[in-house]
Scaffold this active site. Structure first.
Site, PDB file in Angstrom:
ATOM      1  N   LYS A 115       0.846  -1.201   0.000  1.00 37.03           N
ATOM      2  CA  LYS A 115       0.000   0.000   0.000  1.00 37.03           C
ATOM      3  C   LYS A 115       0.876   1.244   0.000  1.00 37.03           C
ATOM      4  CE  LYS A 115      -4.496  -0.324   2.132  1.00 37.03           C
ATOM      5  NZ  LYS A 115      -5.235  -0.154   3.387  1.00 37.03           N
TER       6      LYS A 115
HETATM    7  C1  E4P Z   1      -8.543   0.391   3.125  1.00 32.78           C
HETATM    8  O1  E4P Z   1      -7.709  -0.275   2.546  1.00 32.78           O
HETATM    9  C2  E4P Z   1      -8.350   1.015   4.415  1.00 32.78           C
HETATM   10  O2  E4P Z   1      -7.625   0.152   5.265  1.00 32.78           O
HETATM   11  C3  E4P Z   1      -9.610   1.339   5.132  1.00 32.78           C
HETATM   12  O3  E4P Z   1     -10.751   1.061   4.409  1.00 32.78           O
HETATM   13  C4  E4P Z   1      -9.519   2.665   5.753  1.00 32.78           C
HETATM   14  O4  E4P Z   1     -10.654   2.964   6.420  1.00 32.78           O
HETATM   15  P1  E4P Z   1     -10.836   3.096   7.963  1.00 32.78           P
HETATM   16  O5  E4P Z   1     -11.272   4.503   8.184  1.00 32.78           O
HETATM   17  O6  E4P Z   1     -11.897   2.124   8.273  1.00 32.78           O
HETATM   18  O7  E4P Z   1      -9.537   2.792   8.664  1.00 32.78           O
END
Ligand code: E4P
Length: 220
Positions: free
Chosen positions: A88
């Site tokens: 990522k």
């Molecule tokens: C996606 O890959 C992220 O990890 C995630 O959806 C981020 O969202 P959150 O606000 O639930 O952490």
């Protein structure tokens, strides 16, 4: 449509793999912190859980790394740990060159923290394997998310980019259904979001009604 689990908690991942054969896992620094374990420990544990499958685990590069060389080195180090890892990288300008360089080396990138179709377009041009538009964060700020997802899907399809779209930061079943109707490839959500979405009060009422009839009827 693929369902990914957005979590770094081993017990949740184990449950989701077993109960509804989740297709992949996404983590982020918040999830890793929530797991209560060091970053390296937890990502290696998750890697072992999907070993030998084609399920991907998205692991995030240190968000302090914003320079090309730093991102590249860290991404290569993480990718070497497991063939299931997709790296990522946050959607900022230096990431685009990094994504392209990693793609040449066969390392897959999930371009994360995407909040505009323009960002998604450039991530796709760079060769991102996944692009992750964060719909929950936008909707929480009063922004409309359907056209946001539609734009990204249309752009991807117009140019036949190979990038898969992960609709991310999903908070409820309605958002999952929206993403599915629009034709996004994947959603990623927490375990509670899926479990809540799989239930309906009418189903429970119906079970109670039918159970009464069942009890009043001889079996043979
Ligand atoms: C996606 O890959 C992220 O990890 C995630 O959806 C981020 O969202 P959150 O606000 O639930 O952490």
């Amino acid at each position: 449509m693929k369902f990914f689990l957005d979590s770094a908690k081993v017990d949740e991942i184990e449950y989701a793999l077993e109960a509804f054969d989740i297709d992949g896992i996404t983590t982020n620094p918040r999830h890793v912190q929530d797991s209560g374990k060091p970053f390296m420990t937890v990502i290696k544990e998750i890697a072992r859980m999907v070993e030998g499958t084609n399920k991907t685990v998205s692991v995030e590069v240190n968000p302090h790394f914003t320079a090309f060389e730093d991102m590249l080195n860290e991404a290569e180090k993480l990718a070497a740990l497991s063939p299931n890892f997709v790296i990522k990288l946050q959607c900022v300008e230096p990431s685009f060159k990094t994504i392209a360089e990693l793609a040449k080396k066969g390392i897959r990138v999930n371009c994360t923290l995407v909040f505009s179709a323009m960002q998604a377009l450039q991530a796709m041009r760079s060769g991102a394997y996944y692009v992750s538009p964060f719909i929950g964060w936008k909707e929480a700020n009063g922004e409309e998310i359907q056209s946001f997802i539609e734009d990204i899907v249309m752009i991807r399809d117009n140019y036949n980019f190979q990038t898969q779209i992960i609709v991310a930061a999903v908070r409820n079943a309605r958002q999952i259904v929206d993403a599915a109707m629009i034709g996004a490839d994947i959603v990623t959500a927490g375990l509670a979001v899926y479990q809540d979405g799989f239930q309906h009060p009418y189903t429970h009422d119906g079970i109670q009604k039918f159970a009464k009839f069942w009890d009043q009827t001889p079996y043979e």
